[in-house]
Design a protein around this motif. Structure first.
Motif, PDB file in Angstrom:
ATOM      1  N   GLU A   1       6.799   5.682  -3.476  1.00 41.39           N
ATOM      2  CA  GLU A   1       5.438   5.906  -3.955  1.00 41.39           C
ATOM      3  C   GLU A   1       5.087   4.794  -4.941  1.00 41.39           C
ATOM      4  OE1 GLU A   1       3.608   8.267  -2.718  1.00 41.39           O
ATOM      5  OE2 GLU A   1       5.229   9.228  -1.588  1.00 41.39           O
TER       6      GLU A   1
ATOM      7  N   ASP B   1       0.826  -1.205   0.000  1.00 43.48           N
ATOM      8  CA  ASP B   1       0.000   0.000   0.000  1.00 43.48           C
ATOM      9  C   ASP B   1       0.863   1.259   0.000  1.00 43.48           C
ATOM     10  OD1 ASP B   1       1.013   0.036   2.543  1.00 43.48           O
ATOM     11  OD2 ASP B   1      -0.928  -0.140   3.552  1.00 43.48           O
ATOM     12  N   TYR B   2       2.203   1.099   0.003  1.00 46.47           N
ATOM     13  CA  TYR B   2       3.148   2.216  -0.073  1.00 46.47           C
ATOM     14  C   TYR B   2       2.900   3.259   1.015  1.00 46.47           C
ATOM     15  CZ  TYR B   2       4.841   0.159  -4.323  1.00 46.47           C
ATOM     16  OH  TYR B   2       5.408  -0.716  -5.216  1.00 46.47           O
ATOM     17  N   ALA B   3       2.432   2.763   2.167  1.00 43.09           N
ATOM     18  CA  ALA B   3       2.287   3.639   3.326  1.00 43.09           C
ATOM     19  C   ALA B   3       3.609   3.678   4.081  1.00 43.09           C
ATOM     20  CB  ALA B   3       1.146   3.129   4.213  1.00 43.09           C
ATOM     21  N   GLU B   4       3.594   4.240   5.281  1.00 40.51           N
ATOM     22  CA  GLU B   4       4.830   4.402   6.045  1.00 40.51           C
ATOM     23  C   GLU B   4       5.484   3.061   6.348  1.00 40.51           C
ATOM     24  OE1 GLU B   4       8.054   6.002   7.643  1.00 40.51           O
ATOM     25  OE2 GLU B   4       6.482   7.068   6.536  1.00 40.51           O
ATOM     26  N   ASP B   5       4.691   1.992   6.509  1.00 42.33           N
ATOM     27  CA  ASP B   5       5.276   0.677   6.765  1.00 42.33           C
ATOM     28  C   ASP B   5       6.181   0.232   5.618  1.00 42.33           C
ATOM     29  OD1 ASP B   5       4.003   0.542   9.173  1.00 42.33           O
ATOM     30  OD2 ASP B   5       2.435  -0.856   8.519  1.00 42.33           O
ATOM     31  N   HIS B   6       5.729   0.468   4.389  1.00 44.01           N
ATOM     32  CA  HIS B   6       6.541   0.097   3.232  1.00 44.01           C
ATOM     33  C   HIS B   6       7.815   0.940   3.174  1.00 44.01           C
ATOM     34  CE1 HIS B   6       7.651  -0.940  -0.890  1.00 44.01           C
ATOM     35  NE2 HIS B   6       7.774   0.353  -1.114  1.00 44.01           N
TER      36      HIS B   6
END
Length: 320
Positions: free
Chosen positions: A286, A256-261
């Motif tokens: 991104e 999901d390219y959120a902060e975890d990624h």
């Protein structure tokens, strides 16, 4: 002895090689396929130019292309924020490859990477050994994990956790009269994107339409079966004039390219030895693609930055 070795001749690897040329740094680029470009490829059939990977790109990519490539006459807008290349996406690869001045080893795979006396060592699958002062890996996570298993086992474990979305890209060329009017192309889990263009040079004339459909399916489905399913989905009245279905297992990272990624990518890079960079679509902060429209800017920038980092690493070592 080589200053820099770039492993992977896709877009990110070619961007790194291009920047190394500008910086005057000797390098060798190693590519496992017969040609550069990775999943990017184009083919003409029945007057249509179809792409193996994404064929629509976000406008910000234009700001990252080297001005000397002069793509002004090759960019065809589709929609407000997307464009296609007049000669297919492979024209971008050809522009980079034609300016590549370093040595190249084609159809060559790297089995492992190590360190000896402050330099990187590369074991090729044909038994040949190479060394380099700096190393740029422009390969998907599973291949990077295999190469780094002895050199950076901590990074390897995280890379092995990467998973991919089984999306095929089915390209179809039609006469417009053979398609429903209007062309209704609902997006869902099975068909995440549908993109179409009637831009000149991509189709025989304005009476034709080139369509690319994202089709999420099992890996064992054949190209012919994929094309059949997609044509039924479009409710076309006749068979397409041209068709191709392309699948690359590592094309679409599931994230999901959120902060975890982003934190995962930061941790992986922190576990790599100095002088080694990891670049490519798997390591973008991104999403490299949204609804079938690809973003090229970060991949190009990662390649150029890796080249600058490699040169700085070499310069720092020479001062010691």
């Amino acid at each position: 002895m080589r200053d820099v070795v770039v492993i992977g001749g896709g877009l990110s690897g070619l961007s790194a090689a291009y920047e190394l040329d500008k910086l005057g740094a000797p390098y060798t680029i190693i590519e496992v396929k017969r040609r550069f470009g990775g999943a990017i490829g184009s083919r003409a059939e029945a007057g249509f130019i179809m792409d193996a990977s994404a064929f629509a790109f976000c406008q910000p990519a234009l700001r990252c292309l080297p001005p000397e490539f002069d793509f002004a006459d090759s960019i065809l807008p589709i929609g407000a924020n997307a464009f296609v290349f007049r000669g297919g996406a492979e024209s971008l690869v050809r522009a980079y490859a034609s300016r590549q001045r370093g040595g190249g080893l084609m159809r060559m795979a790297v089995s492992s990477v190590g360190r000896l006396r402050g330099r990187f060592t590369l074991c090729l699958e044909n038994g040949l050994m190479l060394d380099a002062g700096a190393l740029i890996l422009a390969v998907p996570a599973p291949y990077a994990a295999r190469m780094l298993r002895n050199l950076a086992p901590g990074a390897t474990q995280r890379l092995l956790d990467f998973r991919y979305d089984p999306i095929r890209r089915v390209s179809l060329g039609y006469r417009k009269r053979d398609l429903p009017t209007p062309l209704e192309t609902p997006r869902d889990e099975t068909f995440p994107f549908v993109i179409a263009t009637d831009q000149p040079s991509r189709v025989p004339d304005r009476g034709h339409l080139l369509i690319q459909v994202g089709f999420r399916s099992t890996a064992d489905l054949t190209a012919e079966q994929s094309i059949r399913v997609v044509t039924q989905h479009l409710r076309a009245r006749n068979k397409p004039l041209a068709a191709r279905a392309d699948y690359w297992a590592e094309a679409d990272l599931l994230s999901d390219y959120a902060e975890d990624h982003r934190e995962c990518i930061r941790q992986i890079r922190a576990l790599l030895p100095a002088g080694l960079s990891l670049i490519g679509s798997d390591y973008c902060s991104e999403a490299p693609e949204t609804a079938g429209v690809a973003r090229l800017d970060e991949r190009i920038q990662l390649g150029a930055q890796a080249a600058r980092d490699a040169v700085r690493h070499l310069q720092a070592r020479r001062k010691r």
